[in-house]
Motif scaffolding. Structure first.
Motif, PDB file in Angstrom:
ATOM      1  N   ALA A  30      59.687   4.097  70.559  1.00 13.75           N
ATOM      2  CA  ALA A  30      58.469   3.750  69.817  1.00 13.75           C
ATOM      3  C   ALA A  30      58.247   2.252  69.784  1.00 13.75           C
ATOM      4  N   GLY A  31      59.242   1.492  70.167  1.00 12.14           N
ATOM      5  CA  GLY A  31      59.084   0.051  70.239  1.00 12.14           C
ATOM      6  C   GLY A  31      59.495  -0.671  68.978  1.00 12.14           C
ATOM      7  N   GLU A  32      59.205  -1.953  68.987  1.00 18.32           N
ATOM      8  CA  GLU A  32      59.593  -2.857  67.916  1.00 18.32           C
ATOM      9  C   GLU A  32      58.437  -3.042  66.944  1.00 18.32           C
ATOM     10  N   PHE A  33      58.772  -3.106  65.662  1.00 16.29           N
ATOM     11  CA  PHE A  33      57.775  -3.300  64.617  1.00 16.29           C
ATOM     12  C   PHE A  33      58.054  -4.628  63.923  1.00 16.29           C
ATOM     13  N   PRO A  34      57.013  -5.404  63.643  1.00 10.42           N
ATOM     14  CA  PRO A  34      57.223  -6.699  62.990  1.00 10.42           C
ATOM     15  C   PRO A  34      57.702  -6.528  61.551  1.00 10.42           C
ATOM     16  N   ALA A  35      58.288  -7.569  61.018  1.00 12.51           N
ATOM     17  CA  ALA A  35      58.778  -7.562  59.647  1.00 12.51           C
ATOM     18  C   ALA A  35      57.626  -7.487  58.657  1.00 12.51           C
ATOM     19  N   TYR A  36      57.847  -6.770  57.548  1.00 12.55           N
ATOM     20  CA  TYR A  36      56.918  -6.798  56.426  1.00 12.55           C
ATOM     21  C   TYR A  36      57.244  -8.024  55.576  1.00 12.55           C
ATOM     22  N   ALA A  37      56.480  -8.225  54.534  1.00 14.07           N
ATOM     23  CA  ALA A  37      56.701  -9.349  53.627  1.00 14.07           C
ATOM     24  C   ALA A  37      58.024  -9.196  52.889  1.00 14.07           C
ATOM     25  N   ARG A  38      58.578 -10.311  52.471  1.00 14.92           N
ATOM     26  CA  ARG A  38      59.828 -10.308  51.710  1.00 14.92           C
ATOM     27  C   ARG A  38      59.681  -9.398  50.491  1.00 14.92           C
ATOM     28  N   GLY A  39      60.733  -8.649  50.195  1.00 12.46           N
ATOM     29  CA  GLY A  39      60.699  -7.727  49.064  1.00 12.46           C
ATOM     30  C   GLY A  39      60.267  -6.323  49.443  1.00 12.46           C
TER      31      GLY A  39
ATOM     32  N   GLU B 115      66.177  -3.580  54.206  1.00 12.93           N
ATOM     33  CA  GLU B 115      65.125  -4.469  53.746  1.00 12.93           C
ATOM     34  C   GLU B 115      64.153  -4.617  54.903  1.00 12.93           C
ATOM     35  N   ALA B 116      62.894  -4.312  54.665  1.00 10.02           N
ATOM     36  CA  ALA B 116      61.917  -4.223  55.748  1.00 10.02           C
ATOM     37  C   ALA B 116      61.265  -5.560  56.084  1.00 10.02           C
ATOM     38  N   ASP B 117      61.861  -6.654  55.615  1.00 12.07           N
ATOM     39  CA  ASP B 117      61.359  -7.977  55.998  1.00 12.07           C
ATOM     40  C   ASP B 117      62.084  -8.471  57.242  1.00 12.07           C
ATOM     41  N   ARG B 118      62.490  -7.511  58.065  1.00  8.72           N
ATOM     42  CA  ARG B 118      63.182  -7.787  59.325  1.00  8.72           C
ATOM     43  C   ARG B 118      62.500  -6.993  60.435  1.00  8.72           C
TER      44      ARG B 118
ATOM     45  N   PRO C  49      63.499  16.430  71.065  1.00 11.56           N
ATOM     46  CA  PRO C  49      62.595  15.720  70.152  1.00 11.56           C
ATOM     47  C   PRO C  49      63.319  15.318  68.861  1.00 11.56           C
ATOM     48  N   CYS C  50      62.810  14.285  68.209  1.00 13.65           N
ATOM     49  CA  CYS C  50      63.357  13.807  66.947  1.00 13.65           C
ATOM     50  C   CYS C  50      62.221  13.699  65.931  1.00 13.65           C
ATOM     51  N   THR C  51      62.454  14.222  64.732  1.00 11.33           N
ATOM     52  CA  THR C  51      61.508  14.066  63.634  1.00 11.33           C
ATOM     53  C   THR C  51      62.227  13.366  62.493  1.00 11.33           C
ATOM     54  N   TYR C  52      61.610  12.322  61.973  1.00  8.22           N
ATOM     55  CA  TYR C  52      62.204  11.591  60.863  1.00  8.22           C
ATOM     56  C   TYR C  52      61.115  11.145  59.892  1.00  8.22           C
ATOM     57  N   TYR C  53      61.539  10.799  58.690  1.00  2.00           N
ATOM     58  CA  TYR C  53      60.630  10.330  57.652  1.00  2.00           C
ATOM     59  C   TYR C  53      60.966   8.895  57.295  1.00  2.00           C
ATOM     60  N   VAL C  54      59.927   8.117  57.007  1.00  2.00           N
ATOM     61  CA  VAL C  54      60.093   6.753  56.521  1.00  2.00           C
ATOM     62  C   VAL C  54      59.387   6.675  55.172  1.00  2.00           C
ATOM     63  N   ALA C  55      60.146   6.327  54.138  1.00  2.00           N
ATOM     64  CA  ALA C  55      59.580   6.044  52.822  1.00  2.00           C
ATOM     65  C   ALA C  55      59.545   4.525  52.713  1.00  2.00           C
ATOM     66  N   ALA C  56      58.348   3.963  52.613  1.00  2.00           N
ATOM     67  CA  ALA C  56      58.193   2.516  52.672  1.00  2.00           C
ATOM     68  C   ALA C  56      57.532   1.971  51.413  1.00  2.00           C
ATOM     69  N   LEU C  57      58.167   0.959  50.848  1.00  2.00           N
ATOM     70  CA  LEU C  57      57.573   0.197  49.761  1.00  2.00           C
ATOM     71  C   LEU C  57      57.251  -1.167  50.344  1.00  2.00           C
ATOM     72  N   ILE C  58      55.978  -1.410  50.576  1.00  2.00           N
ATOM     73  CA  ILE C  58      55.541  -2.609  51.279  1.00  2.00           C
ATOM     74  C   ILE C  58      54.838  -3.528  50.286  1.00  2.00           C
ATOM     75  N   MET C  59      55.333  -4.751  50.194  1.00  2.00           N
ATOM     76  CA  MET C  59      54.805  -5.686  49.214  1.00  2.00           C
ATOM     77  C   MET C  59      53.459  -6.279  49.607  1.00  2.00           C
ATOM     78  N   ARG C  60      53.256  -6.542  50.886  1.00  2.00           N
ATOM     79  CA  ARG C  60      51.989  -7.075  51.395  1.00  2.00           C
ATOM     80  C   ARG C  60      51.853  -6.612  52.841  1.00  2.00           C
ATOM     81  N   PRO C  61      50.703  -6.866  53.447  1.00  2.00           N
ATOM     82  CA  PRO C  61      50.557  -6.508  54.857  1.00  2.00           C
ATOM     83  C   PRO C  61      51.595  -7.204  55.733  1.00  2.00           C
ATOM     84  N   ARG C  62      51.818  -6.638  56.910  1.00  2.00           N
ATOM     85  CA  ARG C  62      52.767  -7.226  57.860  1.00  2.00           C
ATOM     86  C   ARG C  62      52.368  -8.633  58.216  1.00  2.00           C
ATOM     87  N   ASN C  63      53.380  -9.418  58.635  1.00  2.00           N
ATOM     88  CA  ASN C  63      53.139 -10.809  59.074  1.00  2.00           C
ATOM     89  C   ASN C  63      52.246 -10.833  60.291  1.00  2.00           C
TER      90      ASN C  63
END
Length: 139
Positions: A70-79, A111-114, A125-139
């Motif tokens: 699926a590739g690389e995803f940019p870091a979200y905001a700190r926190g 920590e999703a700021d990475r 096939p692989c199925t997975y869930y992501v529960a995300a608490l995102i403080m602000r939009p991605r950088n």
């Protein structure tokens, strides 16, 4: 209606969020209303959680075909935080330089700021869930 659509876009919320009753105590999101995206590489992303204005949380179900990166995803905001749980198959999660191999039933937190990446290196096939608490939009 055009003005409301622009306001919704500016707030980064679905138009329906502006048209719903003001009672946010209970929000139901029917399967037919879930945002589904199929990427060119063949993987599918579905936002299964209700979208609530001002709440920076989402629950996403992702299905990666066999051998799909699926590739690389940019870091979200700190926190920001993400939890991942694999429902079926196997997932390779990379957080910066750390590689974590997960199988069905395994879960992880980071920590999703990475910068992070998801891949299915298996023949199933692989199925997975992501529960995300995102403080602000991605950088």
């Amino acid at each position: 209606m055009t003005v409301l659509a622009r306001v919704a876009e500016g707030l980064d919320v679905p138009l329906i969020a502006l048209l719903q009753d003001d009672d946010r105590g209970v929000v139901v999101r029917r399967r037919a209303d879930q945002e589904r995206t199929v990427h060119p590489a063949g993987w599918e992303r579905v936002v299964v959680s209700p979208v609530v204005a001002g709440v920076n949380f989402e629950l996403v179900r992702v299905t990666l075909p066999a051998g799909c990166d699926a590739g690389e995803f940019p870091a979200y905001a700190r926190g920001s935080h993400e939890y991942v749980v694999v429902e079926r198959g196997a997932l390779r999660l990379t957080v910066e330089q750390q590689v974590i191999d997960l199988e069905a039933g395994d879960s992880t937190y980071y920590e999703a700021d990475r910068v992070h990446a998801f891949a299915n290196t298996t023949g199933e096939p692989c199925t997975y869930y992501v529960a995300a608490l995102i403080m602000r939009p991605r950088n």
